[in-house]
Design an enzyme around this catalytic site. Structure first.
Site, mmCIF file in Angstrom:
data_model
loop_
_atom_site.group_PDB
_atom_site.id
_atom_site.type_symbol
_atom_site.label_atom_id
_atom_site.label_comp_id
_atom_site.label_asym_id
_atom_site.label_seq_id
_atom_site.Cartn_x
_atom_site.Cartn_y
_atom_site.Cartn_z
ATOM 1 C CD GLU A 15 3.232 30.236 -50.512
ATOM 2 O OE1 GLU A 15 3.684 29.247 -51.138
ATOM 3 O OE2 GLU A 15 2.209 30.172 -49.812
ATOM 4 C CB CYS A 24 3.428 22.100 -51.582
ATOM 5 S SG CYS A 24 1.701 21.572 -51.577
#
Length: 187
Positions: A15, A24
Site C-alpha cells: 500500500e 489508484c
C-alpha cells in the site's frame, strides 16, 4: 485472532503511505495506507491520521474473516487473508471462490485463487501480481499448514467470473466495504 507483524508488513509494503489523495490504478480515490472511505480529490492527512485509518481498515478486514471463514486458520493464513481483504474489499471476498474453497477445507485450492485477483479495470498489474504471490506464499507457509486438518479430495469450485472482471467487479465493493468501515470502527 489478530493480524501479526508479518501481516501488517505485507499490507504496508504494497500500500505504501501517501498523505495526499490520489487515484489508484482502479481509479478509486485513495489516501494513507490504501484508505478509500470518503476520500476525494484534494484531501490531505497527517501520518497519525493515516495510521488511524489503517488500524480501522485492518479491523474491518479481520472482522470479515471472523464472520465469513468457518474453518480454522493458521496465523499465516489469517495474515494473508487480511491483506487480501484489505485490498479487494469484504464484499468481493464474501462472493469469492477463494472463500468457498477455504470453507470447504480446500486450502490448496484457496491458495491458487489468490493469483486470479491481479487485475484492475481488466488489466493485469505487476504490483498486484507480486502482492498476490506474496499473499499466497504467506497463506501456504508450510510450518503452519502441516498442523492443520486437511480436507480429503475437496473439490475445486469453478467460478463463473471471467478473469477480466475479478478486480473490476470488486472495485465498487472496495468502496462499499470502506463505506461500512465507519460503522464497524465505531462499534
Amino acid at each position: 485472532m489478530k493480524i501479526s507483524d508479518d501481516g501488517l508488513a505485507i499490507i504496508k509494503k504494497y500500500e505504501g503511505i501517501r498523505l495526499n489523495a490520489y487515484r489508484c490504478p482502479a481509479r478509486v480515490w485513495t489516501i494513507g495506507y490504501g484508505h478509500t472511505h470518503q476520500v476525494k480529490s484534494g484531501d490531505v492527512i497527517t501520518e497519525a491520521m493515516a495510521t488511524e485509518y489503517f488500524r480501522g481498515d485492518v479491523r474491518h478486514a479481520q472482522r470479515t474473516i471472523e464472520h465469513y471463514v468457518t474453518i480454522e486458520l493458521t496465523q499465516s493464513q489469517f495474515d494473508a487473508l487480511v491483506s487480501f481483504i484489505f485490498n479487494v474489499g469484504s464484499g468481493a471476498f464474501r462472493k469469492s471462490t477463494l472463500l468457498r474453497m477455504l470453507n470447504k477445507g480446500n486450502y490448496s485450492g484457496a491458495e491458487k485463487q489468490f493469483k486470479r485477483w491481479n487485475k484492475a479495470k481488466g488489466k493485469a498489474l505487476r504490483g498486484l501480481t507480486r502482492r498476490r504471490a506474496d499473499e499466497a506464499e504467506l497463506f501456504s507457509n508450510e510450518e503452519n499448514v502441516d498442523d492443520m486438518p486437511q480436507a480429503i479430495d475437496a473439490p475445486e469450485i469453478k467460478t463463473k467470473m471471467s478473469s477480466k472482471t475479478n478486480i473490476a467487479s470488486g472495485v465498487g465493493v472496495v468502496a462499499l466495504g470502506a463505506s461500512q468501515l465507519e460503522t464497524v470502527s465505531n462499534a
